[in-house]
Design a protein around this motif. Structure first.
Motif, short mmCIF file in Angstrom:
data_model
loop_
_atom_site.label_atom_id
_atom_site.label_comp_id
_atom_site.label_asym_id
_atom_site.label_seq_id
_atom_site.Cartn_x
_atom_site.Cartn_y
_atom_site.Cartn_z
N GLY A 118 0.82 -1.21 0.00
CA GLY A 118 0.00 0.00 0.00
C GLY A 118 0.84 1.25 0.00
N ALA A 119 1.97 1.20 0.72
CA ALA A 119 2.85 2.38 0.73
C ALA A 119 3.50 2.60 -0.63
N LEU A 120 3.86 1.54 -1.35
CA LEU A 120 4.48 1.69 -2.67
C LEU A 120 3.51 2.29 -3.68
N GLU A 121 2.22 2.10 -3.47
CA GLU A 121 1.25 2.68 -4.42
C GLU A 121 1.33 4.21 -4.45
N LEU A 122 1.80 4.79 -3.35
CA LEU A 122 1.87 6.26 -3.27
C LEU A 122 3.18 6.82 -3.81
N SER A 123 4.06 5.93 -4.26
CA SER A 123 5.34 6.42 -4.77
C SER A 123 5.12 7.19 -6.09
N PRO A 124 5.72 8.42 -6.24
CA PRO A 124 5.51 9.21 -7.47
C PRO A 124 6.27 8.65 -8.67
N ASP A 125 7.21 7.72 -8.45
CA ASP A 125 8.01 7.21 -9.56
C ASP A 125 7.32 6.07 -10.31
N ALA B 102 8.85 -3.92 11.63
CA ALA B 102 7.62 -3.15 11.48
C ALA B 102 7.92 -1.72 11.02
N VAL B 103 8.94 -1.11 11.62
CA VAL B 103 9.30 0.26 11.20
C VAL B 103 9.78 0.27 9.76
N ALA B 104 10.59 -0.73 9.37
CA ALA B 104 11.08 -0.79 7.99
C ALA B 104 9.94 -0.99 7.01
N SER B 105 8.82 -1.58 7.46
CA SER B 105 7.67 -1.79 6.58
C SER B 105 6.77 -0.57 6.50
N GLY B 106 7.10 0.49 7.22
CA GLY B 106 6.31 1.71 7.16
C GLY B 106 5.29 1.85 8.26
N VAL B 107 5.33 0.99 9.25
CA VAL B 107 4.37 1.10 10.35
C VAL B 107 4.88 2.19 11.30
N PRO B 108 4.04 3.17 11.64
CA PRO B 108 4.47 4.27 12.53
C PRO B 108 4.53 3.80 13.98
N VAL B 109 5.66 3.21 14.36
CA VAL B 109 5.80 2.65 15.70
C VAL B 109 6.86 3.45 16.44
N ARG B 110 6.51 3.78 17.72
CA ARG B 110 7.50 4.34 18.64
C ARG B 110 7.51 3.43 19.87
N TRP B 111 8.73 3.13 20.30
CA TRP B 111 8.79 2.23 21.45
C TRP B 111 9.91 2.64 22.37
N GLU B 112 9.74 2.24 23.63
CA GLU B 112 10.74 2.58 24.64
C GLU B 112 10.79 1.44 25.68
N ARG B 113 11.93 1.30 26.30
CA ARG B 113 12.11 0.29 27.36
C ARG B 113 12.57 1.03 28.61
N ARG B 114 11.90 0.77 29.72
CA ARG B 114 12.22 1.41 30.99
C ARG B 114 12.70 0.35 31.99
N GLY B 115 13.66 0.71 32.79
CA GLY B 115 14.19 -0.19 33.80
C GLY B 115 15.32 -1.04 33.25
N THR B 116 15.98 -1.71 34.18
CA THR B 116 17.11 -2.56 33.81
C THR B 116 16.59 -3.89 33.28
N MET B 117 17.17 -4.31 32.17
CA MET B 117 16.75 -5.55 31.55
C MET B 117 17.10 -6.73 32.46
N PRO B 118 16.12 -7.43 33.01
CA PRO B 118 16.42 -8.56 33.91
C PRO B 118 16.68 -9.84 33.11
N THR B 119 17.03 -10.88 33.83
CA THR B 119 17.16 -12.21 33.21
C THR B 119 15.78 -12.86 33.20
N LEU B 120 15.22 -12.99 32.01
CA LEU B 120 13.86 -13.50 31.88
C LEU B 120 13.87 -14.98 31.51
N SER B 121 12.85 -15.66 31.98
CA SER B 121 12.65 -17.05 31.57
C SER B 121 12.38 -17.10 30.07
#
Length: 565
Positions: A209-216, A271-290
Motif C-alpha cells: 500500500g505504501a508503494l502505491e503512493l510512490s511518485p516514480d 515493522a518500522v522498515a515496513s512503514g508502520v508508525p511505531v514508537r517504542w521505549e524500554r524502561r528499567g534494567t533488563m532482567p534475566t527472563l525465563s
C-alpha cells in the motif's frame, strides 16, 4: 398381551443338567431307603419340587432354597433316620443363592428362617436326639457353607469383570489422548500460522500500500500493486479460514515460539522498515527472563502490532516495556485511525476470526502466571500484559508437577493445555487444586471395598451361627457317644450281680433321651431303669438296652427297638 421372557437355550440346558444331577441323587436315596419308602412321597414329590425350584433359582433363588429346605424338613418325619438325599439339593441351591444375589442381609435372614423351620419341625414331631443333631449340624452346613462358596465365586467374577471394564476404559482413554494430541498439533499449526505468517502478510500488504503512493511508479505499476495488495488481503482471509478449521476450541495452549534468535527489537525494527508508525521505549534494567516469558512478551507485541495494522492502518502505535522488580509490563497502544474507519473491538462478541488471536494470547499469558487487559483507549485500542520474570502457573491453570521433565503436558479440569518447556526452564507451580483420585482407581477401590464388606458379612454370620449351634451340637454328640453299651458287653451282664461288679462293663453315663415307648416299657415294681445306646451312629436311631436295678442289684435287662412297634 403381556410379554413373556423366554430364557436363552444355554440357561435351559444348564437347568436341565442340574435337575438331572439332583434327580439322580434323589433316586439313589429312594433306592437306599428300601421298602419303607413311599414312591409318591419320597420320589415323585421331590422330583416335582426340584423341577420347579431349579429354574426358579434364576429369578427367585431364595424361594428355591425354601422349597428344597421344605423337602429336608419333610424328610425328618422318617422314623428310621433324618438323613436324606435332599440335603445335596439344598447345598446346590444355596450355592446358587450366594452366586446370584449380591446383597447379604436378606439371604442371611432367609437362611436363618430355614434353620428355624427345621428346628421347629423337630419340636413339632418331638424327634429324638439324633434328629436334633442332624438339624443342628448337617442342615446349617448345607445352607451356610455353599452360600459362602457362591458369594466367593460371585465376588471373584465381579473383580474379573471390573478388570476387563477398566481395561476397555483405559483403551478408550488412550484413544482420546491420541485424538487430543492430534487436535493439539492442529492447534499448534494454527497458532503458528496466525502468529507468524499472518503478521508477515499484514506487513507485506502494508508495504504494498505504501508503494502505491510512490511518485516514480506508472499507472500500470500502481494497478499491479493494487492487485498484489488485494491478493495478499485474500490470502490473509484464506489464512483466517484455515486457522478457523485447524484451531481447537479456545482453551488450548500452543507451543509455537518466535523465530530462532528473533527478539522484540527485531520485530519492531521490521515493522518500522515496513512503514508502520511505531514508537517504542524500554524502561528499567533488563532482567534475566525465563525463555517462556521472553516468548510470551514477543507474542504480546506481535499480536498487538498485527491487530493495529489490520484494524487501524496508518495510526500511530506506541510500545512501552517496563521492567519492575519482579515483573515486566508490556503496553501497546494504537491511536485513533486518521480516517473514518471504526476502531477494532477484538473483545466484542462479533469479532469473529480476529478474536482468536487475543483469546489465545490471554491463555498464554495466564499460563505464565501473568495477566492481560485489552480494550478501547482514547479512541484507539490498548493491550497491556503483566508478566513475571519467572513463569509461575496460577491456581486453576496448568502447572507441571515437581519432578516433571521438560516438554511434558499438563492438564487442567475442563480443558487440555500443552506447553513445550525448553531445557533449563524453571517453573514454580502453585498448589495443585486437582488432587482427585483417578476414576479407574475409584471404581476398583469401590469394587474391592464391596467385596470386603460382603466377605466380612458372609463370614461373620456363620461365625455367630457356629457360636450358637456348635457347642450344642458338640454337647449332644458327646452325650450320644458316651452312652453307648456295645452288644458284646451287654451279653456279659448277668442279673443278680451288684453294680460294683458290673461297673467296668457299663459306659460312663446313661442315655438321657429315651423315646416315649421305651419309657413306657414294662419294668419290675420298685426298680429303677436306665437306657444305653447299642451303637455310635449319630445319624441313625439304634436299639436301646434297658437295665433295671433294685437297689444296687441288676434285676432285668431288655432290648428296646429303635422305632415304636
Amino acid at each position: 398381551m403381556p410379554h413373556t421372557r423366554i430364557p436363552p437355550a444355554r440357561s435351559v440346558l444348564g437347568d436341565v443338567a442340574l435337575w438331572g444331577v439332583l434327580a439322580a441323587a434323589t433316586g439313589y436315596g429312594f433306592q437306599e431307603a428300601g421298602a419303607t419308602a413311599a414312591p409318591a412321597l419320597d420320589l415323585l414329590l421331590p422330583l416335582a419340587v426340584l423341577a420347579v425350584a431349579v429354574p426358579l433359582s434364576r429369578r427367585r433363588p431364595g424361594a428355591a432354597v425354601v422349597l428344597v429346605n421344605g423337602l429336608c424338613a419333610l424328610g425328618m418325619a422318617d422314623s428310621a433316620t433324618p438323613a436324606n438325599a435332599h440335603v445335596l439339593s439344598l447345598a446346590a441351591l444355596s450355592c446358587l443363592l450366594g452366586a446370584r444375589v449380591a446383597a447379604a442381609r436378606r439371604p442371611l435372614l432367609l437362611l436363618a428362617g430355614c434353620l428355624a423351620a427345621d428346628l421347629a419341625t423337630c419340636v413339632v414331631l418331638r424327634t429324638q436326639a439324633v434328629w436334633w443333631f442332624y438339624a443342628l449340624t448337617v442342615l446349617p452346613a448345607a445352607l451356610l457353607l455353599p452360600w459362602l462358596a457362591g458369594r466367593h465365586w460371585r465376588g471373584r467374577r465381579e473383580l474379573v469383570q471390573e478388570g476387563w471394564r477398566l481395561a476397555r476404559s483405559l483403551e478408550e482413554r488412550q484413544h482420546l489422548v491420541a485424538e487430543r494430541a492430534r487436535l493439539t498439533e492442529r492447534a499448534d499449526i494454527a497458532a503458528d500460522m496466525h502468529d507468524s505468517l499472518g503478521h508477515a502478510l499484514s506487513l507485506v500488504a502494508l508495504r504494498a500500500g505504501a508503494l502505491e503512493l510512490s511518485p516514480d511508479l506508472t499507472d500500470r505499476d500502481r494497478t499491479d500493486l493494487a492487485e498484489l495488495r488485494g491478493t495478499i488481503t485474500d490470502a490473509v482471509e484464506q489464512l483466517r479460514e484455515t486457522v478457523a478449521v485447524l484451531h481447537d476450541p479456545p482453551g488450548t495452549e500452543t507451543g509455537a515460539g518466535p523465530p530462532v534468535n528473533d527478539t522484540v527489537e527485531d520485530l519492531l525494527g521490521r515493522a518500522v522498515a515496513s512503514g508502520v508508525p511505531v514508537r517504542w521505549e524500554r524502561r528499567g534494567t533488563m532482567p534475566t527472563l525465563s525463555p517462556l516469558v521472553e516468548r510470551g512478551m514477543y507474542r504480546v507485541v506481535q499480536e498487538a502490532l498485527t491487530n493495529a495494522v489490520k484494524h487501524a492502518p496508518d495510526s500511530a502505535i506506541r510500545v512501552r516495556i517496563t521492567h519492575e522488580a519482579d515483573r515486566t509490563r508490556v503496553s501497546v497502544v494504537n491511536a485513533a485511525p486518521p480516517t473514518d474507519r471504526p476502531v477494532h473491538a477484538a473483545e466484542g462478541p462479533t469479532a469473529g476470526a480476529g478474536r482468536r488471536g487475543l483469546m489465545g494470547l490471554r491463555e498464554r499469558v495466564t499460563v505464565l502466571g501473568g495477566s492481560l487487559r485489552t480494550g478501547p483507549y482514547q479512541g484507539g485500542f490498548r493491550v497491556t500484559a503483566v508478566l513475571p520474570h519467572q513463569a509461575t502457573a496460577r491456581p486453576g491453570t496448568p502447572a507441571p508437577k515437581p519432578g516433571t521433565a521438560p516438554g511434558t503436558r499438563a492438564r487442567t479440569r475442563g480443558r487440555h493445555t500443552e506447553s513445550a518447556l525448553p531445557s533449563g526452564t524453571a517453573l514454580h507451580p502453585a498448589p495443585d487444586t486437582d488432587t482427585g483420585t483417578p476414576e479407574s482407581a475409584k471404581r476398583l477401590a469401590s469394587v474391592r471395598s464391596a467385596a470386603r464388606r460382603r466377605s466380612i458379612a458372609a463370614f461373620a454370620a456363620p461365625a455367630v451361627a457356629a457360636a450358637v449351634f456348635v457347642p450344642t451340637a458338640v454337647y449332644l454328640a458327646w452325650q450320644l457317644t458316651t452312652s453307648v453299651l456295645p452288644p458284646s458287653r451287654f451279653d456279659e451282664l448277668t442279673t443278680g450281680r451288684p453294680r460294683a461288679e458290673l461297673a467296668p462293663l457299663l459306659p460312663a453315663r446313661a442315655y438321657p433321651y429315651p423315646p416315649d415307648h421305651a419309657r413306657s416299657a414294662p419294668r419290675p415294681p420298685g426298680a429303677t431303669c436306665e437306657f444305653y445306646r447299642s451303637g455310635r451312629d449319630l445319624l441313625d436311631e439304634v436299639d436301646l438296652y434297658q437295665l433295671c436295678w433294685s437297689g444296687n442289684t441288676l434285676v432285668t435287662k431288655d432290648t428296646v427297638p429303635a422305632s415304636r412297634p
